[in-house]
Design a protein around this motif. Structure first.
Motif, PDB file in Angstrom:
ATOM      1  N   LYS A  92       0.564  -1.280   0.165  1.00 15.12           N
ATOM      2  CA  LYS A  92       0.121  -0.041   0.051  1.00 15.12           C
ATOM      3  C   LYS A  92       0.807   1.259  -0.029  1.00 15.12           C
ATOM      4  CE  LYS A  92      -4.074  -1.921   2.335  1.00 15.12           C
ATOM      5  NZ  LYS A  92      -4.837  -2.192   3.504  1.00 15.12           N
ATOM      6  N   ILE A  93       1.763   1.185   0.917  1.00 19.79           N
ATOM      7  CA  ILE A  93       2.810   2.292   0.847  1.00 19.79           C
ATOM      8  C   ILE A  93       3.558   2.616  -0.551  1.00 19.79           C
ATOM      9  CG2 ILE A  93       4.955   3.179   2.007  1.00 19.79           C
ATOM     10  CD1 ILE A  93       4.023   2.094   4.530  1.00 19.79           C
ATOM     11  N   MET A  94       4.142   1.603  -1.258  1.00 19.96           N
ATOM     12  CA  MET A  94       4.787   1.776  -2.349  1.00 19.96           C
ATOM     13  C   MET A  94       3.804   2.287  -3.380  1.00 19.96           C
ATOM     14  SD  MET A  94       7.199  -1.768  -2.522  1.00 19.96           S
ATOM     15  CE  MET A  94       7.797  -1.542  -3.836  1.00 19.96           C
ATOM     16  N   LYS A  95       2.310   1.706  -3.481  1.00 22.11           N
ATOM     17  CA  LYS A  95       1.503   2.307  -4.351  1.00 22.11           C
ATOM     18  C   LYS A  95       1.490   3.694  -4.250  1.00 22.11           C
ATOM     19  CE  LYS A  95      -2.969   1.541  -6.298  1.00 22.11           C
ATOM     20  NZ  LYS A  95      -3.313   3.016  -6.499  1.00 22.11           N
ATOM     21  N   PHE A  96       1.036   4.073  -2.873  1.00 22.83           N
ATOM     22  CA  PHE A  96       0.737   5.542  -2.398  1.00 22.83           C
ATOM     23  C   PHE A  96       1.948   6.444  -2.996  1.00 22.83           C
ATOM     24  CE2 PHE A  96       1.683   8.630   0.576  1.00 22.83           C
ATOM     25  CZ  PHE A  96       0.605   9.630   0.514  1.00 22.83           C
ATOM     26  N   LEU A  97       3.365   6.193  -2.837  1.00 23.87           N
ATOM     27  CA  LEU A  97       4.427   6.761  -3.092  1.00 23.87           C
ATOM     28  C   LEU A  97       4.453   6.879  -4.608  1.00 23.87           C
ATOM     29  CD1 LEU A  97       6.821   5.447  -0.440  1.00 23.87           C
ATOM     30  CD2 LEU A  97       6.017   7.817  -0.610  1.00 23.87           C
ATOM     31  N   LYS A  98       4.217   5.841  -5.393  1.00 25.08           N
ATOM     32  CA  LYS A  98       4.216   5.736  -6.826  1.00 25.08           C
ATOM     33  C   LYS A  98       3.376   6.808  -7.334  1.00 25.08           C
ATOM     34  CE  LYS A  98       6.413   1.188  -7.658  1.00 25.08           C
ATOM     35  NZ  LYS A  98       6.247  -0.297  -7.951  1.00 25.08           N
ATOM     36  N   ASP A  99       2.063   6.662  -6.580  1.00 28.52           N
ATOM     37  CA  ASP A  99       1.110   7.734  -7.433  1.00 28.52           C
ATOM     38  C   ASP A  99       1.371   9.176  -6.938  1.00 28.52           C
ATOM     39  OD1 ASP A  99      -0.601   5.493  -7.924  1.00 28.52           O
ATOM     40  OD2 ASP A  99      -1.908   5.618  -6.112  1.00 28.52           O
ATOM     41  N   LYS A 100       2.085   9.490  -5.905  1.00 30.69           N
ATOM     42  CA  LYS A 100       2.741  10.546  -5.706  1.00 30.69           C
ATOM     43  C   LYS A 100       4.017  11.200  -6.620  1.00 30.69           C
ATOM     44  CE  LYS A 100       1.617  12.594  -1.408  1.00 30.69           C
ATOM     45  NZ  LYS A 100       1.166  13.872  -1.609  1.00 30.69           N
ATOM     46  N   GLY A 101       4.423  10.091  -7.234  1.00 34.46           N
ATOM     47  CA  GLY A 101       5.603  10.484  -8.209  1.00 34.46           C
ATOM     48  C   GLY A 101       6.802   9.919  -7.619  1.00 34.46           C
ATOM     49  N   PHE A 102       6.898   9.355  -6.641  1.00 36.24           N
ATOM     50  CA  PHE A 102       8.326   8.730  -6.233  1.00 36.24           C
ATOM     51  C   PHE A 102       8.695   7.334  -7.074  1.00 36.24           C
ATOM     52  CE2 PHE A 102       7.006  11.412  -2.588  1.00 36.24           C
ATOM     53  CZ  PHE A 102       8.491  11.843  -2.297  1.00 36.24           C
ATOM     54  N   LYS A 103      10.043   7.196  -7.106  1.00 41.47           N
ATOM     55  CA  LYS A 103      10.206   5.756  -7.447  1.00 41.47           C
ATOM     56  C   LYS A 103      10.605   5.063  -6.050  1.00 41.47           C
ATOM     57  CE  LYS A 103      12.946   7.517 -11.328  1.00 41.47           C
ATOM     58  NZ  LYS A 103      13.909   8.097 -11.811  1.00 41.47           N
ATOM     59  N   VAL A 104      10.308   3.863  -6.121  1.00 35.13           N
ATOM     60  CA  VAL A 104      10.240   3.288  -4.730  1.00 35.13           C
ATOM     61  C   VAL A 104      10.995   1.866  -5.027  1.00 35.13           C
ATOM     62  CG1 VAL A 104       8.963   2.141  -2.923  1.00 35.13           C
ATOM     63  CG2 VAL A 104       8.087   4.170  -4.112  1.00 35.13           C
ATOM     64  N   LYS A 105      11.753   1.416  -4.112  1.00 39.58           N
ATOM     65  CA  LYS A 105      12.259  -0.007  -4.136  1.00 39.58           C
ATOM     66  C   LYS A 105      12.144  -0.792  -3.053  1.00 39.58           C
ATOM     67  CE  LYS A 105      16.957  -1.426  -5.549  1.00 39.58           C
ATOM     68  NZ  LYS A 105      18.599  -0.885  -5.962  1.00 39.58           N
ATOM     69  N   ARG A 106      11.736  -2.174  -3.260  1.00 36.56           N
ATOM     70  CA  ARG A 106      11.251  -2.887  -2.240  1.00 36.56           C
ATOM     71  C   ARG A 106      12.529  -3.696  -1.754  1.00 36.56           C
ATOM     72  NH1 ARG A 106       5.822  -6.177  -1.711  1.00 36.56           N
ATOM     73  NH2 ARG A 106       6.394  -7.557  -0.090  1.00 36.56           N
ATOM     74  N   VAL A 107      12.721  -3.765  -0.512  1.00 35.99           N
ATOM     75  CA  VAL A 107      14.089  -4.352   0.110  1.00 35.99           C
ATOM     76  C   VAL A 107      13.700  -5.621   1.074  1.00 35.99           C
ATOM     77  CG1 VAL A 107      15.922  -4.174   1.353  1.00 35.99           C
ATOM     78  CG2 VAL A 107      15.541  -2.363  -0.313  1.00 35.99           C
ATOM     79  N   GLY A 108      14.044  -6.579   1.137  1.00 35.59           N
ATOM     80  CA  GLY A 108      13.710  -7.703   1.898  1.00 35.59           C
ATOM     81  C   GLY A 108      12.413  -8.324   1.627  1.00 35.59           C
ATOM     82  N   GLY A 109      12.203  -9.571   1.998  1.00 36.92           N
ATOM     83  CA  GLY A 109      10.962 -10.454   2.051  1.00 36.92           C
ATOM     84  C   GLY A 109      10.137 -10.247   1.063  1.00 36.92           C
TER      85      GLY A 109
END
Length: 109
Positions: A92-109
Motif C-alpha cells: 500500500k505504501i509503495m502504491k501511494f508513493l508511486k502515485d505521488k511520483g516517487f520511485k520506490v524500491k522494495r527491500v527484503g522479504g
C-alpha cells in the motif's frame, strides 16, 4: 433558530461577505531521482515498515510520514531520517508513493 450567517448579519449589518474560492491544497513535496527504500523488519516481535533514503528536506519527509499514517490509519514515527510505520504495509505504501511520483524500491522479504 437563526443560522450563524443570519446572526452574523445582525451583528455586522454593513459587512459584505467575500466569495472565497475553496482551493484544495496540493502537496509540494520535493520528488527525488533516487528511489526510496521500503523495507520490512520485526522489532520486539512486531512488524514494521521502514521508508528511508529521502534526500529532500526533513520537513517534507515529516509531511509524507503524516500522510502515510493518515492513509493507513496506523501509528508510526519519523526519526533518524526514516519513516517507521507500524505493521507490514509495503504494498500500500509503495502504491501511494508511486502515485505521488516517487520511485520506490522494495527491500527484503
Amino acid at each position: 433558530m437563526n443560522s450563524l450567517e443570519d446572526q452574523l448579519k445582525n451583528l455586522f449589518p454593513d459587512h459584505e461577505p467575500e466569495d472565497v474560492p475553496e482551493t484544495k491544497e496540493e502537496s509540494t513535496i520535493w520528488l527525488q531521482d533516487e528511489p526510496l527504500i521500503c523495507k520490512y523488519e520485526k522489532r520486539k516481535g512486531k512488524p514494521i515498515t521502514i521508508i528511508e533514503r529521502y534526500n529532500g528536506a526533513d520537513s517534507d519527509f515529516k509531511i509524507l510520514s503524516k500522510e502515510i499514517k493518515k492513509l493507513l490509519s496506523v501509528g508510526g514515527s519519523f526519526k533518524n531520517e526514516q519513516i517507521i510505520i507500524q505493521g507490514d504495509y509495503r504494498d500500500k505504501i509503495m502504491k501511494f508513493l508511486k502515485d505521488k511520483g516517487f520511485k520506490v524500491k522494495r527491500v527484503g522479504g
